[in-house]
Design a protein around this motif. Structure first.
Motif, PDB file in Angstrom:
ATOM      1  N   THR A  38      -2.870  17.508  -7.294  1.00 56.88           N
ATOM      2  CA  THR A  38      -2.944  17.567  -5.825  1.00 56.88           C
ATOM      3  C   THR A  38      -1.824  18.442  -5.253  1.00 56.88           C
ATOM      4  N   HIS A  39      -0.612  18.266  -5.759  1.00 53.97           N
ATOM      5  CA  HIS A  39       0.517  19.044  -5.222  1.00 53.97           C
ATOM      6  C   HIS A  39       0.627  20.431  -5.856  1.00 53.97           C
ATOM      7  N   HIS A  40       0.227  20.551  -7.128  1.00 49.50           N
ATOM      8  CA  HIS A  40       0.363  21.834  -7.823  1.00 49.50           C
ATOM      9  C   HIS A  40      -0.540  22.903  -7.201  1.00 49.50           C
TER      10      HIS A  40
ATOM     11  N   THR B  53      12.051   8.060  -9.149  1.00 47.79           N
ATOM     12  CA  THR B  53      10.942   8.403  -8.260  1.00 47.79           C
ATOM     13  C   THR B  53      11.310   9.732  -7.599  1.00 47.79           C
ATOM     14  N   SER B  54      10.422  10.207  -6.735  1.00 44.67           N
ATOM     15  CA  SER B  54      10.733  11.457  -6.031  1.00 44.67           C
ATOM     16  C   SER B  54      11.937  11.261  -5.101  1.00 44.67           C
ATOM     17  N   ALA B  55      12.228  10.013  -4.736  1.00 45.49           N
ATOM     18  CA  ALA B  55      13.312   9.736  -3.790  1.00 45.49           C
ATOM     19  C   ALA B  55      14.688   9.742  -4.448  1.00 45.49           C
TER      20      ALA B  55
ATOM     21  N   TYR C 288      11.074  16.522   0.329  1.00 46.70           N
ATOM     22  CA  TYR C 288      11.282  15.070   0.341  1.00 46.70           C
ATOM     23  C   TYR C 288      10.124  14.346  -0.326  1.00 46.70           C
ATOM     24  N   GLY C 289      10.439  13.178  -0.928  1.00 51.61           N
ATOM     25  CA  GLY C 289       9.397  12.225  -1.259  1.00 51.61           C
ATOM     26  C   GLY C 289       8.835  11.683   0.055  1.00 51.61           C
ATOM     27  N   THR C 290       7.810  10.831  -0.040  1.00 49.61           N
ATOM     28  CA  THR C 290       7.099  10.483   1.196  1.00 49.61           C
ATOM     29  C   THR C 290       7.972   9.691   2.191  1.00 49.61           C
ATOM     30  N   GLU C 291       8.819   8.768   1.710  1.00 55.77           N
ATOM     31  CA  GLU C 291       9.676   8.040   2.667  1.00 55.77           C
ATOM     32  C   GLU C 291      10.773   8.946   3.203  1.00 55.77           C
TER      33      GLU C 291
ATOM     34  N   VAL D 101       7.761  19.630   2.329  1.00 55.20           N
ATOM     35  CA  VAL D 101       6.914  19.531   1.127  1.00 55.20           C
ATOM     36  C   VAL D 101       7.480  18.498   0.164  1.00 55.20           C
ATOM     37  N   HIS D 102       6.600  18.016  -0.713  1.00 60.86           N
ATOM     38  CA  HIS D 102       6.972  17.036  -1.733  1.00 60.86           C
ATOM     39  C   HIS D 102       7.541  17.786  -2.947  1.00 60.86           C
ATOM     40  N   PRO D 103       8.519  17.204  -3.651  1.00 63.01           N
ATOM     41  CA  PRO D 103       9.082  17.906  -4.819  1.00 63.01           C
ATOM     42  C   PRO D 103       8.125  18.028  -6.001  1.00 63.01           C
ATOM     43  N   GLU D 104       6.920  17.458  -5.913  1.00 62.86           N
ATOM     44  CA  GLU D 104       5.905  17.706  -6.949  1.00 62.86           C
ATOM     45  C   GLU D 104       5.239  19.077  -6.768  1.00 62.86           C
ATOM     46  N   CYS D 105       5.621  19.808  -5.706  1.00 59.38           N
ATOM     47  CA  CYS D 105       5.032  21.146  -5.489  1.00 59.38           C
ATOM     48  C   CYS D 105       5.684  22.170  -6.422  1.00 59.38           C
TER      49      CYS D 105
ATOM     50  N   VAL E 223       8.326   7.544 -12.337  1.00 56.24           N
ATOM     51  CA  VAL E 223       7.548   6.290 -12.359  1.00 56.24           C
ATOM     52  C   VAL E 223       6.051   6.547 -12.559  1.00 56.24           C
ATOM     53  N   ASN E 224       5.620   7.782 -12.310  1.00 50.87           N
ATOM     54  CA  ASN E 224       4.216   8.144 -12.530  1.00 50.87           C
ATOM     55  C   ASN E 224       3.948   8.277 -14.026  1.00 50.87           C
ATOM     56  N   THR E 225       4.082   7.172 -14.745  1.00 52.26           N
ATOM     57  CA  THR E 225       3.877   7.126 -16.193  1.00 52.26           C
ATOM     58  C   THR E 225       3.342   5.745 -16.556  1.00 52.26           C
TER      59      THR E 225
ATOM     60  N   GLY F 211       4.627   2.138   1.889  1.00 55.92           N
ATOM     61  CA  GLY F 211       5.824   2.909   1.564  1.00 55.92           C
ATOM     62  C   GLY F 211       5.622   3.845   0.397  1.00 55.92           C
ATOM     63  N   ASP F 212       6.756   4.399  -0.069  1.00 50.08           N
ATOM     64  CA  ASP F 212       6.721   5.307  -1.225  1.00 50.08           C
ATOM     65  C   ASP F 212       6.862   4.486  -2.515  1.00 50.08           C
ATOM     66  N   SER F 213       6.846   5.165  -3.639  1.00 55.28           N
ATOM     67  CA  SER F 213       6.883   4.458  -4.929  1.00 55.28           C
ATOM     68  C   SER F 213       8.140   3.606  -5.062  1.00 55.28           C
ATOM     69  N   LEU F 214       9.268   4.148  -4.589  1.00 52.66           N
ATOM     70  CA  LEU F 214      10.523   3.414  -4.737  1.00 52.66           C
ATOM     71  C   LEU F 214      10.530   2.166  -3.857  1.00 52.66           C
TER      72      LEU F 214
ATOM     73  N   ALA G 195       0.841  -1.211   0.000  1.00 50.85           N
ATOM     74  CA  ALA G 195       0.000   0.000   0.000  1.00 50.85           C
ATOM     75  C   ALA G 195       0.866   1.247   0.000  1.00 50.85           C
ATOM     76  N   HIS G 196       0.455   2.225  -0.801  1.00 54.07           N
ATOM     77  CA  HIS G 196       1.181   3.494  -0.832  1.00 54.07           C
ATOM     78  C   HIS G 196       0.820   4.344   0.388  1.00 54.07           C
ATOM     79  N   ASN G 197       1.737   5.236   0.742  1.00 54.44           N
ATOM     80  CA  ASN G 197       1.564   6.122   1.897  1.00 54.44           C
ATOM     81  C   ASN G 197       0.319   7.008   1.808  1.00 54.44           C
ATOM     82  N   TYR G 198      -0.291   7.148   0.628  1.00 52.19           N
ATOM     83  CA  TYR G 198      -1.478   8.002   0.491  1.00 52.19           C
ATOM     84  C   TYR G 198      -2.783   7.219   0.614  1.00 52.19           C
ATOM     85  N   GLN G 199      -2.680   5.901   0.834  1.00 52.70           N
ATOM     86  CA  GLN G 199      -3.920   5.115   0.922  1.00 52.70           C
ATOM     87  C   GLN G 199      -4.695   5.464   2.191  1.00 52.70           C
TER      88      GLN G 199
END
Ligand code: 13P
Ligand code: SF4
Length: 300
Positions: A168-170, A123-125, A207-210, A191-195, A108-110, A34-37, A18-22
């Motif tokens: 969500t982040h933008h 990944t963001s990590a 940081y990425g979520t992890e 904050v997440h680097p998608e901001c 990886v978000n592709t 965990g995070d995507s990585l 499960a991802h950290n956003y579940q």
């Protein structure tokens, strides 16, 4: 439902990732959160026959790409990341023609077919490490322009972003950070680097979520403003019950991440649905891009 899930998990020899956003109740029944990585690494190392992926489409696809011989299930096929849908294989091929000397880094978000057209995933990590690991001067970075601009801060290479973003982040604005700081003046801002760049500029840590988990573990602060999707608050509160976490705003929710429910997990394990399938030629090329990423180390 939790009892049924535990029984079915054994019967199916399934591992639940499960991802950290579940949703909190999904994080609580997962074998690994965990995070995507970290989830991609878990998926590449598991012995289980079935991988049940509680997350969005590209995450389950990555598990299937890394495990062509295992059954990968996603409980809800509508759980699709809108940013991943902002770039297609065809559009990437056109961009590659425009910049023939550039190498392609794909977040990886592709989709699997976009990964198959890329030289390496990130990944963001590990985005900064991945970009700097490449032997080239120009990098095409798809699809997140914010992560691309963030990575560009830490490299001499010319980074050419695709014009995609995470809704969500933008939508986390610099003013959301300044308002949250007024409410919680002693809190550190992560904050997440998608901001957006101007939001990132106001943060104490990016940081990425992890990476957020590791930062909080090492920090002396007791309070944190969290600039990422709301599910992260549950993960942080579970790991660090003695610390306090505040959402940057009430709107930082990723709707597709909230689609998976306990009932869907039951149905998914009971009926072995929905099986993620990737055409073999795409799977092989996409796996090369993911494997290259897994060879590059994670951010410290
Ligand atoms: P992480 O890999 O940092 O968990 O991020 C995944 C994601 O989708 C962020 O929006
Ligand atoms: Fe996609 Fe953004 Fe949701 Fe992450 S938070 S899954 S990038 S829409």
């Amino acid at each position: 439902m939790i009892e049924r899930i535990m029984r079915l998990k054994q019967e199916r020899d399934a591992v639940i990732l499960a991802h950290n956003y579940q949703r909190p109740e999904i994080q609580d029944i997962a074998d690994f959160v965990g995070d995507s990585l970290a989830l991609a690494i878990q998926a590449s190392e598991t012995d289980a026959d079935v991988i049940l992926f509680c997350g969005v489409d590209f995450m389950a696809e990555s598990a299937a790409i890394l495990n062509p011989d295992k059954m990968v299930l996603i409980p809800d096929t509508d759980a699709r990341c809108p940013m991943a849908a902002m770039i297609t294989e065809q559009k990437l091929i056109e961009m590659k023609r425009t910049y023939p000397d550039a190498l392609v880094v794909c977040y990886v978000n592709t989709s699997a077919s976009v990964k198959a057209e890329s030289d390496i995933c990130c990944t963001s990590a590990n985005a900064v490490e991945v970009v700097n690991s490449l032997d080239c001067e120009e990098v095409i970075f798809v699809p997140d322009k914010n992560l691309a601009l963030y990575a560009a801060r830490f490299t001499d290479k010319k980074v050419m972003p695709w014009d995609g973003y995470c809704p969500t982040h933008h939508q986390i604005l610099a003013s959301d950070i300044t308002d949250a700081k007024k409410r919680h003046p002693d809190a550190e801002v992560l904050v997440h680097p998608e901001c957006r760049p101007e939001t990132i500029d106001l943060a104490d840590g990016v940081y990425g979520t992890e990476g957020m988990i590791r930062h909080v573990r090492a920090s002396r602060s007791d309070e944190f403003i969290i600039g990422t999707e709301s599910g992260m608050l549950h993960r942080l509160e579970r790991e660090f019950p003695e610390k306090r976490f505040y959402a940057v705003s009430d709107y930082t929710i990723c709707p597709p991440m909230k689609m998976v429910t306990l009932l869907e997990v039951v149905r998914s394990l009971e009926n072995l649905e929905h099986v993620v399938t990737i055409p073999e030629d795409v799977q092989k090329k996409a796996k090369d891009a993911l494997d290259r990423m897994l060879e590059v180390k994670r951010e410290s």
